[in-house]
Motif scaffolding. Structure first.
Motif, PDB file in Angstrom:
ATOM      1  N   ARG A  15      47.774  26.380  34.224  1.00 17.72           N
ATOM      2  CA  ARG A  15      48.519  25.657  33.478  1.00 17.72           C
ATOM      3  C   ARG A  15      47.968  24.470  32.819  1.00 17.72           C
ATOM      4  O   ARG A  15      48.293  24.210  31.443  1.00 17.72           O
ATOM      5  CB  ARG A  15      49.878  25.070  34.405  1.00 17.72           C
ATOM      6  CG  ARG A  15      50.777  26.238  34.741  1.00 17.72           C
ATOM      7  CD  ARG A  15      51.722  25.727  36.018  1.00 17.72           C
ATOM      8  NE  ARG A  15      52.157  24.593  35.940  1.00 17.72           N
ATOM      9  CZ  ARG A  15      52.669  24.023  37.037  1.00 17.72           C
ATOM     10  NH1 ARG A  15      53.238  24.979  38.047  1.00 17.72           N
ATOM     11  NH2 ARG A  15      53.099  22.680  37.131  1.00 17.72           N
ATOM     12  N   GLU A  20      49.284  21.854  29.924  1.00 10.80           N
ATOM     13  CA  GLU A  20      49.847  20.670  30.672  1.00 10.80           C
ATOM     14  C   GLU A  20      48.815  19.580  30.783  1.00 10.80           C
ATOM     15  O   GLU A  20      47.856  19.646  30.805  1.00 10.80           O
ATOM     16  CB  GLU A  20      50.478  21.127  31.916  1.00 10.80           C
ATOM     17  CG  GLU A  20      51.614  22.335  31.542  1.00 10.80           C
ATOM     18  CD  GLU A  20      52.468  22.309  32.940  1.00 10.80           C
ATOM     19  OE1 GLU A  20      52.178  21.747  33.856  1.00 10.80           O
ATOM     20  OE2 GLU A  20      53.606  22.658  32.677  1.00 10.80           O
ATOM     21  N   LEU A  89      46.531  24.291  20.903  1.00 10.48           N
ATOM     22  CA  LEU A  89      48.059  24.357  21.108  1.00 10.48           C
ATOM     23  C   LEU A  89      48.619  24.808  19.821  1.00 10.48           C
ATOM     24  O   LEU A  89      49.503  25.455  19.736  1.00 10.48           O
ATOM     25  CB  LEU A  89      48.622  22.756  21.589  1.00 10.48           C
ATOM     26  CG  LEU A  89      48.174  22.361  22.710  1.00 10.48           C
ATOM     27  CD1 LEU A  89      48.719  21.007  23.262  1.00 10.48           C
ATOM     28  CD2 LEU A  89      48.649  23.417  24.001  1.00 10.48           C
ATOM     29  N   GLN A 112      55.219  20.644  21.252  1.00 11.28           N
ATOM     30  CA  GLN A 112      55.849  20.803  22.605  1.00 11.28           C
ATOM     31  C   GLN A 112      56.574  22.108  22.853  1.00 11.28           C
ATOM     32  O   GLN A 112      56.738  22.486  24.225  1.00 11.28           O
ATOM     33  CB  GLN A 112      57.068  19.745  22.819  1.00 11.28           C
ATOM     34  CG  GLN A 112      56.240  18.277  23.145  1.00 11.28           C
ATOM     35  CD  GLN A 112      57.531  17.398  23.485  1.00 11.28           C
ATOM     36  OE1 GLN A 112      58.712  17.786  23.176  1.00 11.28           O
ATOM     37  NE2 GLN A 112      57.272  16.283  24.298  1.00 11.28           N
ATOM     38  N   LEU A 115      54.529  24.125  25.240  1.00 11.36           N
ATOM     39  CA  LEU A 115      54.561  23.637  26.578  1.00 11.36           C
ATOM     40  C   LEU A 115      55.791  23.890  27.406  1.00 11.36           C
ATOM     41  O   LEU A 115      56.071  23.973  28.647  1.00 11.36           O
ATOM     42  CB  LEU A 115      54.291  22.207  26.724  1.00 11.36           C
ATOM     43  CG  LEU A 115      52.890  21.755  26.271  1.00 11.36           C
ATOM     44  CD1 LEU A 115      52.735  20.185  26.004  1.00 11.36           C
ATOM     45  CD2 LEU A 115      51.729  22.318  26.993  1.00 11.36           C
ATOM     46  N   SER A 144      55.013  17.849  32.069  1.00  2.82           N
ATOM     47  CA  SER A 144      55.733  18.732  31.248  1.00  2.82           C
ATOM     48  C   SER A 144      57.073  18.227  30.569  1.00  2.82           C
ATOM     49  O   SER A 144      57.787  17.433  31.166  1.00  2.82           O
ATOM     50  CB  SER A 144      56.067  20.011  32.059  1.00  2.82           C
ATOM     51  OG  SER A 144      56.920  20.716  31.290  1.00  2.82           O
TER      52      SER A 144
END
Length: 588
Positions: A15, A20, A89, A112, A115, A144
């Motif tokens: 993760r 994260e 990301l 976000q 995530l 998170s």
């Protein structure tokens, strides 16, 4: 012993590589950093057919790397420039989720959406598969964004990620949220105005001498309160007959004149009292000089030579060869007369001042008394005038307060009407959301059919599963001769639901990748036969397509079926002891 080997740490490191903020709690990260001060964790991640090499620090370093088309085996750390993981990301959100879907996922910051999806695809083991919308435990310290989400926001995110919400519904839900915020503010304003009006009404009733049962409710009471206040205003203030308030300015002038007379008398007394000691000293000095002057006159009549101290007569008879200067008798007599006159004058002045002292004292006492009388009359008049003015002001204020009460009650009615209108608008918007939700029944129908197939595969043909969405939320049901909701069934529901979404993703009908991590679902909850069937079911999915279209990572302390306890399915074996067989190969 399988526990304590590092299974959850392994999942959290994945993760961490996928974006994260943290891979463990502060205490655990400190222990790892002490053991591996220069440590890094790396992963190769395929995003839309492109391999990204991700490197992130687990020691004391602060450099993060995301290398497009990278290979961990070929990377030379010393030659790299830290570029963070933002580009990675962005690639995931743009290439996997798409900007349109990311815009539908609730979040407070950019980037976000992935995530949030990752929190679902890699549930915390701490959540224990207890609820379908529990994705991250606060104890995990993962950073998170879903840790602060309400259940409603988590459900909205899930719906966006499976394509069960469209932009128009998202827009309407945003409008509802805004309207609900406004409605809440209006209701707070209504409550505040009602409280203020009730407090003002209660105070007016007390000041006007009325009981609650004597006055009608709400605005009907305003006119009665206003008339009672006007009656009080018309009443005259009772004043003592000895008190004159007709002309306070004249009384002030009399008081000022009496005060000036008192000051003048006090000044005159001070002057008399100050002069008497001065005159007494003068008289005493004159009186002291007079004997010396008399002796000087006597000496002048029989003078003695001041040089040789021989009587003048003898000096004249025999002759004096030293001096011829003689005392002036006439001058001495004139000096004596002057002293006697000064003595008489000063004695008379002393007598006059001593006689005037009681007179001035009497004048001072009289002036003091007159000033006191004038001041008392003025004070009484001013007090009576102030009382009359205050009584008028209080009565006038009560009339103003009744008008203020009327305004408050009108404002309450107007604000309550606004609140009612907002409520009706919210209800209409909710009906629109319901219509949009009904339009998404096919999405949940497909998901429910897949969920049902998985439940029957894992449990048996007698079982039935369903996924439904209504105004109260997302519901998973398993029917085995009746709806079941035991702890074991709840864990089974969540595992089956996640697998159903992964299957829908394989078909390209969801916006999340066909990627899933399950960290130690409990065999004790599922039952060994169901637990083995879970592995066989996922193994069977590999036959779909020419190559596997998904990636499923599961950690377990229960032995999988024998045919899967080998490569390429069994990727790593960890033990809690000895330390060398743990994930980090040492006791942290």
């Amino acid at each position: 012993m399988g526990h304590g080997g590092g299974k959850s740490m392994f999942c959290r490191l994945i993760r961490y590589c996928l974006g994260e903020d943290h891979f463990a709690t502060d205490e655990q990260r400190n222990r790892v950093a002490l053991a591996f001060p220069e440590g890094l964790v790396g992963a190769e991640v395929m995003v839309d057919g492109i391999c990204w090499a991700i490197l992130r620090p687990i020691g004391t370093g602060r450099k993060h790397f995301a290398i497009r088309e990278g290979n961990l085996d070929d990377i030379k750390i010393d030659e790299l420039t830290a570029n963070g993981i933002t580009s990675f990301l962005q690639a995931v959100e743009n290439g996997i989720l798409s900007p349109d879907v990311a815009a539908l996922v609730p979040g407070d910051r950019p980037l976000q959406a992935w995530l949030i999806a990752l929190a679902w695809l890699s549930r915390d083991q701490d959540c224990r598969f207890d609820n379908v919308l529990d994705w991250r435990s606060p104890e995990s310290d993962s950073g998170s964004p879903v840790r602060s989400f309400s259940t409603t926001r988590v459900l909205d995110a899930l719906r966006a990620l499976i394509g069960a919400i469209d932009p128009e519904e998202h827009k309407v839900r945003a409008e509802i949220s805004e309207l609900e915020t406004g409605h809440q503010k209006v209701l707070q304003e209504v409550a505040h105005r009602k409280w203020e009006a009730a407090r003002l009404r209660s105070r007016l009733l007390g000041e006007l001498g009325l009981r609650e049962d004597q006055v009608p409710p709400d605005r009907l009471a305003v006119e009665q309160l206003r008339q009672t206040a006007k009656v009080q205003l018309a009443r005259t203030v009772v004043i003592d007959t000895d008190t004159d308030i007709a002309d306070i300015d004249t009384l002030r002038a009399v008081d000022d004149e009496a005060r000036r007379r008192l000051d003048a008398a006090a000044k005159a007394l001070a002057e008399v009292e100050a002069r008497i000691p001065e005159i007494e000293r003068m008289v005493s000095r004159i009186k002291g000089e007079m004997p010396a002057t008399a002796f000087a006159i006597h000496s002048s009549e029989s003078p003695v030579c001041p040089i040789c101290e021989v009587p003048i007569d003898r000096a004249l008879a025999e002759g004096c060869k030293l001096s011829h200067k003689l005392p002036d008798s006439d001058q001495l007599k004139a000096r004596r007369e002057s002293l006697e006159n000064d003595f008489k004058c000063e004695s008379l002045r002393l007598e006059e001042h001593r006689n005037r002292l009681p007179i001035v004292n009497a004048e001072l006492a009289s002036a003091h008394q007159a000033a006191e009388v004038a001041r008392n009359r003025l004070r009484s008049a001013e007090k009576a005038s102030d009382a009359k003015a205050d009584a008028w002001y209080q009565a006038r204020r009560r009339i103003d307060d009744t008008n203020r009460l009327d305004e408050l009650l009108i404002a309450v009615e107007r604000t309550q009407s606004s609140a009612d209108e907002l409520f009706l608008r919210i209800e209409k918007k909710r009906e629109q959301v319901g219509a949009h939700r009904d339009a998404q029944t096919e999405v949940f129908g497909r998901l429910s059919r897949t969920f049902d197939a998985i439940i029957r595969t894992l449990v048996g043909p007698i079982a039935r599963g369903a996924v439904t969405l209504d105004g109260k939320g997302l519901h998973l049901t398993v029917d085995m001769g009746g709806d079941r909701s035991t702890t074991a069934i709840e864990s089974l529901k969540i595992v089956a639901f996640d697998l159903a979404v992964m299957c829908v993703s394989i078909e390209g009908k969801a916006h999340v990748p066909a990627f899933l991590i399950h960290d130690s679902p409990r065999e004790a909850d599922l039952g060994l036969s169901i637990y083995h069937q879970l592995f066989e079911f996922v193994h069977g999915l590999e036959a779909v397509g020419r190559q596997p279209l998904f990636q499923y990572i599961i950690t377990t302390t229960t032995r999988p079926p024998d045919n899967l306890t080998k490569q390429p399915w069994l990727r790593e074996t960890l033990r809690g002891a000895p330390a060398e067989e743990r994930l980090m190969r040492q006791d942290l």
